[in-house]
Design a protein around this motif. Structure first.
Motif, PDB file in Angstrom:
ATOM      1  N   ASN A  79     -46.683  31.597  10.166  1.00 33.82           N
ATOM      2  CA  ASN A  79     -45.418  31.702   9.438  1.00 33.82           C
ATOM      3  C   ASN A  79     -44.945  33.150   9.416  1.00 33.82           C
ATOM      4  O   ASN A  79     -45.680  34.080   9.781  1.00 33.82           O
ATOM      5  CB  ASN A  79     -45.533  31.113   8.020  1.00 33.82           C
ATOM      6  N   ASP A  80     -43.728  33.336   8.970  1.00 34.66           N
ATOM      7  CA  ASP A  80     -43.111  34.664   9.016  1.00 34.66           C
ATOM      8  C   ASP A  80     -43.699  35.621   7.984  1.00 34.66           C
ATOM      9  O   ASP A  80     -43.700  36.841   8.200  1.00 34.66           O
ATOM     10  CB  ASP A  80     -41.598  34.550   8.814  1.00 34.66           C
ATOM     11  N   GLN A  81     -44.187  35.099   6.869  1.00 31.37           N
ATOM     12  CA  GLN A  81     -44.825  35.974   5.881  1.00 31.37           C
ATOM     13  C   GLN A  81     -46.051  36.651   6.486  1.00 31.37           C
ATOM     14  O   GLN A  81     -46.277  37.859   6.297  1.00 31.37           O
ATOM     15  CB  GLN A  81     -45.217  35.177   4.635  1.00 31.37           C
ATOM     16  N   GLN A  82     -46.843  35.890   7.210  1.00 35.27           N
ATOM     17  CA  GLN A  82     -48.001  36.463   7.879  1.00 35.27           C
ATOM     18  C   GLN A  82     -47.561  37.484   8.928  1.00 35.27           C
ATOM     19  O   GLN A  82     -48.120  38.587   9.009  1.00 35.27           O
ATOM     20  CB  GLN A  82     -48.818  35.348   8.525  1.00 35.27           C
ATOM     21  N   ARG A  83     -46.567  37.132   9.715  1.00 37.85           N
ATOM     22  CA  ARG A  83     -46.047  38.046  10.741  1.00 37.85           C
ATOM     23  C   ARG A  83     -45.647  39.377  10.139  1.00 37.85           C
ATOM     24  O   ARG A  83     -45.999  40.446  10.656  1.00 37.85           O
ATOM     25  CB  ARG A  83     -44.846  37.405  11.437  1.00 37.85           C
ATOM     26  N   ASP A  84     -44.925  39.333   9.030  1.00 33.88           N
ATOM     27  CA  ASP A  84     -44.431  40.573   8.423  1.00 33.88           C
ATOM     28  C   ASP A  84     -45.559  41.415   7.840  1.00 33.88           C
ATOM     29  O   ASP A  84     -45.505  42.650   7.864  1.00 33.88           O
ATOM     30  CB  ASP A  84     -43.393  40.239   7.347  1.00 33.88           C
ATOM     31  N   ALA A  85     -46.593  40.753   7.325  1.00 35.25           N
ATOM     32  CA  ALA A  85     -47.743  41.498   6.814  1.00 35.25           C
ATOM     33  C   ALA A  85     -48.506  42.157   7.967  1.00 35.25           C
ATOM     34  O   ALA A  85     -48.987  43.292   7.836  1.00 35.25           O
ATOM     35  CB  ALA A  85     -48.661  40.566   6.028  1.00 35.25           C
ATOM     36  N   TRP A  86     -48.604  41.479   9.082  1.00 37.12           N
ATOM     37  CA  TRP A  86     -49.251  42.062  10.255  1.00 37.12           C
ATOM     38  C   TRP A  86     -48.456  43.259  10.772  1.00 37.12           C
ATOM     39  O   TRP A  86     -49.044  44.236  11.272  1.00 37.12           O
ATOM     40  CB  TRP A  86     -49.385  41.023  11.360  1.00 37.12           C
ATOM     41  N   ALA A  87     -47.123  43.211  10.667  1.00 42.70           N
ATOM     42  CA  ALA A  87     -46.286  44.294  11.190  1.00 42.70           C
ATOM     43  C   ALA A  87     -46.632  45.630  10.543  1.00 42.70           C
ATOM     44  O   ALA A  87     -46.621  46.677  11.208  1.00 42.70           O
ATOM     45  CB  ALA A  87     -44.814  43.963  10.986  1.00 42.70           C
ATOM     46  N   ARG A  88     -46.948  45.615   9.262  1.00 44.58           N
ATOM     47  CA  ARG A  88     -47.331  46.852   8.572  1.00 44.58           C
ATOM     48  C   ARG A  88     -48.615  47.421   9.165  1.00 44.58           C
ATOM     49  O   ARG A  88     -48.746  48.632   9.363  1.00 44.58           O
ATOM     50  CB  ARG A  88     -47.515  46.567   7.078  1.00 44.58           C
ATOM     51  N   ILE A  89     -49.554  46.563   9.482  1.00 48.11           N
ATOM     52  CA  ILE A  89     -50.819  47.001  10.054  1.00 48.11           C
ATOM     53  C   ILE A  89     -50.617  47.537  11.465  1.00 48.11           C
ATOM     54  O   ILE A  89     -51.194  48.566  11.849  1.00 48.11           O
ATOM     55  CB  ILE A  89     -51.827  45.836  10.024  1.00 48.11           C
ATOM     56  N   VAL A  90     -49.783  46.854  12.238  1.00 47.61           N
ATOM     57  CA  VAL A  90     -49.492  47.314  13.599  1.00 47.61           C
ATOM     58  C   VAL A  90     -48.873  48.704  13.576  1.00 47.61           C
ATOM     59  O   VAL A  90     -49.211  49.570  14.397  1.00 47.61           O
ATOM     60  CB  VAL A  90     -48.576  46.308  14.315  1.00 47.61           C
ATOM     61  N   ARG A  91     -47.983  48.936  12.634  1.00 51.93           N
ATOM     62  CA  ARG A  91     -47.348  50.258  12.555  1.00 51.93           C
ATOM     63  C   ARG A  91     -48.378  51.353  12.350  1.00 51.93           C
ATOM     64  O   ARG A  91     -48.297  52.427  12.960  1.00 51.93           O
ATOM     65  CB  ARG A  91     -46.299  50.282  11.434  1.00 51.93           C
ATOM     66  N   LEU A  92     -49.363  51.110  11.499  1.00 48.63           N
ATOM     67  CA  LEU A  92     -50.399  52.112  11.254  1.00 48.63           C
ATOM     68  C   LEU A  92     -51.220  52.352  12.517  1.00 48.63           C
ATOM     69  O   LEU A  92     -51.522  53.502  12.862  1.00 48.63           O
ATOM     70  CB  LEU A  92     -51.311  51.668  10.104  1.00 48.63           C
ATOM     71  N   ILE A  93     -51.585  51.297  13.213  1.00 48.01           N
ATOM     72  CA  ILE A  93     -52.348  51.446  14.450  1.00 48.01           C
ATOM     73  C   ILE A  93     -51.563  52.280  15.454  1.00 48.01           C
ATOM     74  O   ILE A  93     -52.093  53.207  16.079  1.00 48.01           O
ATOM     75  CB  ILE A  93     -52.701  50.067  15.035  1.00 48.01           C
ATOM     76  N   HIS A  94     -50.276  51.978  15.587  1.00 50.17           N
ATOM     77  CA  HIS A  94     -49.439  52.727  16.527  1.00 50.17           C
ATOM     78  C   HIS A  94     -49.268  54.183  16.103  1.00 50.17           C
ATOM     79  O   HIS A  94     -49.249  55.085  16.946  1.00 50.17           O
ATOM     80  CB  HIS A  94     -48.072  52.050  16.647  1.00 50.17           C
ATOM     81  N   GLU A  95     -49.138  54.415  14.814  1.00 50.67           N
ATOM     82  CA  GLU A  95     -48.971  55.787  14.329  1.00 50.67           C
ATOM     83  C   GLU A  95     -50.164  56.664  14.691  1.00 50.67           C
ATOM     84  O   GLU A  95     -50.030  57.881  14.857  1.00 50.67           O
ATOM     85  CB  GLU A  95     -48.778  55.784  12.804  1.00 50.67           C
ATOM     86  N   GLN A  96     -51.330  56.036  14.831  1.00 42.73           N
ATOM     87  CA  GLN A  96     -52.535  56.775  15.210  1.00 42.73           C
ATOM     88  C   GLN A  96     -52.754  56.798  16.722  1.00 42.73           C
ATOM     89  O   GLN A  96     -53.789  57.287  17.196  1.00 42.73           O
ATOM     90  CB  GLN A  96     -53.754  56.172  14.502  1.00 42.73           C
ATOM     91  N   GLY A  97     -51.802  56.282  17.465  1.00 40.82           N
ATOM     92  CA  GLY A  97     -51.840  56.391  18.923  1.00 40.82           C
ATOM     93  C   GLY A  97     -52.614  55.323  19.653  1.00 40.82           C
ATOM     94  O   GLY A  97     -52.807  55.416  20.880  1.00 40.82           O
ATOM     95  N   ALA A  98     -53.079  54.295  18.955  1.00 41.49           N
ATOM     96  CA  ALA A  98     -53.869  53.245  19.594  1.00 41.49           C
ATOM     97  C   ALA A  98     -52.993  52.055  19.963  1.00 41.49           C
ATOM     98  O   ALA A  98     -51.874  51.897  19.471  1.00 41.49           O
ATOM     99  CB  ALA A  98     -55.001  52.794  18.670  1.00 41.49           C
ATOM    100  N   THR A  99     -53.511  51.230  20.820  1.00 41.81           N
ATOM    101  CA  THR A  99     -52.864  49.984  21.221  1.00 41.81           C
ATOM    102  C   THR A  99     -53.267  48.879  20.252  1.00 41.81           C
ATOM    103  O   THR A  99     -54.453  48.751  19.913  1.00 41.81           O
ATOM    104  CB  THR A  99     -53.271  49.610  22.654  1.00 41.81           C
ATOM    105  N   ALA A 100     -52.302  48.086  19.825  1.00 37.60           N
ATOM    106  CA  ALA A 100     -52.560  47.014  18.858  1.00 37.60           C
ATOM    107  C   ALA A 100     -52.651  45.671  19.565  1.00 37.60           C
ATOM    108  O   ALA A 100     -51.751  45.286  20.311  1.00 37.60           O
ATOM    109  CB  ALA A 100     -51.463  46.975  17.799  1.00 37.60           C
ATOM    110  N   ALA A 101     -53.751  44.965  19.327  1.00 34.24           N
ATOM    111  CA  ALA A 101     -53.962  43.651  19.923  1.00 34.24           C
ATOM    112  C   ALA A 101     -54.359  42.666  18.837  1.00 34.24           C
ATOM    113  O   ALA A 101     -54.837  43.050  17.770  1.00 34.24           O
ATOM    114  CB  ALA A 101     -55.049  43.717  20.992  1.00 34.24           C
ATOM    115  N   ILE A 102     -54.163  41.391  19.118  1.00 34.62           N
ATOM    116  CA  ILE A 102     -54.562  40.349  18.174  1.00 34.62           C
ATOM    117  C   ILE A 102     -55.176  39.192  18.948  1.00 34.62           C
ATOM    118  O   ILE A 102     -54.718  38.837  20.035  1.00 34.62           O
ATOM    119  CB  ILE A 102     -53.367  39.855  17.330  1.00 34.62           C
ATOM    120  N   GLN A 103     -56.249  38.634  18.390  1.00 28.29           N
ATOM    121  CA  GLN A 103     -56.879  37.469  18.979  1.00 28.29           C
ATOM    122  C   GLN A 103     -56.382  36.214  18.263  1.00 28.29           C
ATOM    123  O   GLN A 103     -56.537  36.088  17.045  1.00 28.29           O
ATOM    124  CB  GLN A 103     -58.403  37.564  18.856  1.00 28.29           C
TER     125      GLN A 103
END
Length: 368
Positions: A79-103
């Protein structure tokens, strides 16, 4: 300073991963509201690896639908609530220069479990406690669990659609790489192995039939995410049991999946049945990654008791795998990649600026 193959970038489609030290997906069982929404724990857990220099940070096995979760406390992407919560985490990963992946995963007959740190783990959680009826290719139970419901064709179609929808949401959340979980005795692996798949229709019997679900999912996910995003598949390359799934079948199906849009194959083993003897030791699964890589002419990552910088470098330098994925060792030392760079005398420019004073002091001390 020297150059190490372990710290060479790797490009997968439009994404360049800064090094070959990758974080394996590790379930946290920490959605206390049982709603599949990742929270501050997941932010901290995954963000620390990115700050610690890992090239790729992969989020845990995430359910493509509610009954696909291993436990009711697992993360989801339906659902979109989960998607939006993941987006915050992805932003942090990207801010530190890493590639973000999900299984992305469906646990099949091993779903509706208690979480790992519950003493009842390994048994089906009842409805009264938030559990559910599980599904599988055949009505064969994993030891300790309830007998699952055999999926009909409509149910199989829904699984394919759920993987595609979850992949689409993952891209919307900002993830660079999507991995399909086809290992460890979960639903797709259950279809692949003749030990858990006794169907007599087009999803059972021959290797082509047993691989049909995975190949449909690969094609559907590739269509959902477009051509720019990387697509990984995690395999258990062997069941460690006579008559089961093995490395030769894995190599054949990996080539099929490559032709349908998969890019990299994450090679693990086991998980389908219990009571098997696994020859555990340093890098014990690396030979399997090597076999799949050479037999199928596909990129692979290796997992399994890779705990030192020197050995990780050897795996990549030898060409047995294109990258290493670390799990437990990353939990012990989230800054493994930065430490490995120092041990291998490699200069990297992605130390967090807040930590660079420490980096300089280490160099000064090492040079005396």
């Amino acid at each position: 300073m020297t150059t190490s193959p372990l710290f060479q970038p790797l490009t997968v489609r439009s994404t360049t991963i800064r090094n070959r030290i990758w974080v394996s997906p590790m379930c946290q069982y920490s959605c206390e509201n049982q709603d599949g929404v990742p929270n501050d724990w997941h932010l901290m857990h995954l963000g620390q690896f990115a700050a610690g220099g890992a090239g790729l940070v992969m989020a845990e096995a995430t359910g493509v639908n509610p009954i696909g979760r291993i436990s009711s406390e697992d993360t989801g992407m339906w659902n979109d609530q989960q998607r939006d919560a993941w987006a915050r985490i992805v932003r942090l990963i990207h801010e530190q220069g890493a590639t973000a992946a999900i299984q992305l995963a469906h646990a099949g007959r091993k779903a509706s479990d208690y979480r790992l740190f519950d003493e009842r783990c390994g048994t089906t959680k009842p409805f009264a406690e938030g559990g559910w009826k599980t599904v599988a290719p055949s009505s064969l139970a994993f030891p300790g669990f309830d007998v699952p419901r055999e999926l009909d064709h409509a149910g199989i179609d829904e699984v394919v659609q759920d993987f595609a929808a979850a992949a689409r949401r993952s891209v919307e959340a900002g993830f660079d790489i999507i991995e399909i979980h086809a290992a460890h005795g979960y639903l797709i692996h259950e279809f692949l192995s003749p030990l858990s798949n006794t169907r007599t229709d087009e999803y059972g019997g021959s290797l082509e039939n047993r691989a049909r679900l995975l190949l449909r999912i690969v094609a559907a996910v590739r269509e959902a995410i477009g051509n720019d995003h990387g697509l990984f598949v995690r395999f258990s390359a062997t069941d460690w049991a006579e008559g089961g799934w093995d490395q030769e079948q894995t190599a054949v199906v990996a080539a099929m999946a490559r032709d349908r849009g998969a890019d990299v194959f994450d090679i693990s083993t086991g998980g389908l049945i219990d009571g098997v003897e696994i020859p555990v030791g340093e890098g014990y699964q690396v030979p399997l990654a090597d076999h799949i890589k050479s037999a199928s002419e596909v990129p692979t990552s290796a997992v399994g008791l890779i705990t030192t910088a020197k050995y990780a470098e050897e795996v990549v330098a030898s060409g047995r795998a294109d990258a290493v994925m670390l799990g437990r060792e990353m939990l012990r030392d989230p800054h493994f990649a930065l430490r490995a760079a120092r041990e291998l005398n490699v200069h990297v420019d992605y130390w967090p600026r807040q930590y660079k004073a420490v980096q300089w002091k280490v160099r000064e001390t090492a040079g005396r």
